[in-house]
Design an enzyme around this catalytic site. Sequence first.
Site, short mmCIF file in Angstrom:
data_model
loop_
_atom_site.label_atom_id
_atom_site.label_comp_id
_atom_site.label_asym_id
_atom_site.label_seq_id
_atom_site.Cartn_x
_atom_site.Cartn_y
_atom_site.Cartn_z
N GLU A 1 0.96 -1.16 0.25
CA GLU A 1 -0.22 -0.03 -0.22
C GLU A 1 1.19 1.62 0.30
O GLU A 1 2.00 1.41 0.18
CB GLU A 1 -1.05 -0.36 1.33
CG GLU A 1 -2.14 -1.59 1.04
CD GLU A 1 -3.31 -0.84 2.43
OE1 GLU A 1 -2.83 -0.82 3.52
OE2 GLU A 1 -3.96 -1.84 1.69
N CYS B 1 -2.44 -4.54 -5.11
CA CYS B 1 -3.14 -6.43 -4.87
C CYS B 1 -1.22 -6.70 -5.02
O CYS B 1 -0.71 -6.48 -5.30
CB CYS B 1 -4.04 -6.53 -5.98
SG CYS B 1 -5.55 -5.43 -5.56
N CYS C 1 -9.68 -8.80 -7.05
CA CYS C 1 -10.26 -7.27 -7.64
C CYS C 1 -10.27 -7.68 -9.33
O CYS C 1 -9.41 -8.27 -9.74
CB CYS C 1 -10.22 -6.54 -6.90
SG CYS C 1 -8.30 -6.08 -7.90
N GLU D 1 -1.96 -9.66 -6.13
CA GLU D 1 -1.78 -10.41 -6.87
C GLU D 1 -0.19 -9.79 -7.76
O GLU D 1 0.08 -10.21 -8.77
CB GLU D 1 -2.83 -10.92 -7.37
CG GLU D 1 -3.91 -11.72 -7.95
CD GLU D 1 -4.71 -11.05 -6.46
OE1 GLU D 1 -3.87 -10.06 -5.50
OE2 GLU D 1 -6.43 -10.90 -6.07
N CYS E 1 -7.52 -7.02 -10.83
CA CYS E 1 -6.78 -8.20 -11.33
C CYS E 1 -7.09 -9.37 -11.85
O CYS E 1 -6.16 -10.30 -12.19
CB CYS E 1 -6.41 -8.69 -9.93
SG CYS E 1 -5.82 -7.44 -8.30
N1 THU Z 1 -6.12 -6.37 -2.67
C1 THU Z 1 -5.59 -7.55 -2.35
O1 THU Z 1 -4.18 -7.29 -2.66
N2 THU Z 1 -5.63 -8.18 -3.27
C2 THU Z 1 -6.92 -8.67 -3.84
O2 THU Z 1 -7.77 -9.01 -4.96
C3 THU Z 1 -8.50 -7.70 -3.24
C4 THU Z 1 -7.37 -6.53 -3.12
C5 THU Z 1 -5.66 -5.66 -1.31
C6 THU Z 1 -5.48 -4.40 -1.36
C7 THU Z 1 -5.62 -3.49 -0.89
O3 THU Z 1 -4.59 -3.18 -0.39
C8 THU Z 1 -6.29 -3.75 0.32
O4 THU Z 1 -6.79 -5.05 -0.29
C9 THU Z 1 -7.43 -3.19 0.33
O5 THU Z 1 -8.21 -3.03 -0.45
#
Ligand code: THU
Length: 188
Positions: A64, A73, A112, A75, A115
């Site tokens: 982040e 993310c 998401c 992924e 991804c």
């Molecule tokens: N996040 C992921 O790492 N992968 C996903 O497929 C969904 C969301 C992370 C992004 C962010 O750092 C946190 O989850 C909250 O959205």
Amino acid sequence: MHSKRLHFDIKIFDSNTELNASDRKLIREAKDAILKAYAIYSQFMVGAAALLEDGTILSSGNQENASYPLCLCAEQTLTGAIRSHDPNAVIKTIAITGFSLDERYLPPLAPCGGCRQILLEWELRQESPIRLLLKGTEDRVVMIGSCKDLLPLAFDGRYLPGQPLSEEPEMPLDDEGPDDSGGDSGIE
Ligand code: THU
């Protein structure tokens, strides 16, 4: 006008113990990768682990940033790590799991939309399906046979100029399939 129903099958395992040893290990690696997450803003840590064709396992977590749109993310950092390891890597399976610092109950983690698009790009390049193993805080594991299942009617490079035209884009509108005319699709 006709309607068309698109569907895909998933496998649901009530517990890890129903999986083979290789899948169990990959889920364990994804769980361990939660510790690699840098998620101080959302406090939602995601771990993802990939099994490559040559047996290598790589894993990563979400990353982040105080400038929220720059958050990556798990992924995405994982595919970056894989490309850095071997630009021609073939991914067999990716396991994804997560943990929220408020310890809320999590169903199997769903990648998401962005991804899904990124994973689809890999799948199309390597010309073989990437299996997904999705796990939350509960025992249940969801297995998806191919990333393209998660992104029906996807936009991909084959729409773009300069790309090979030999294959049609995936939009499955003209193929022979069950015609659901009259079904309650909700589409007027
Ligand atoms: N996040 C992921 O790492 N992968 C996903 O497929 C969904 C969301 C992370 C992004 C962010 O750092 C946190 O989850 C909250 O959205």
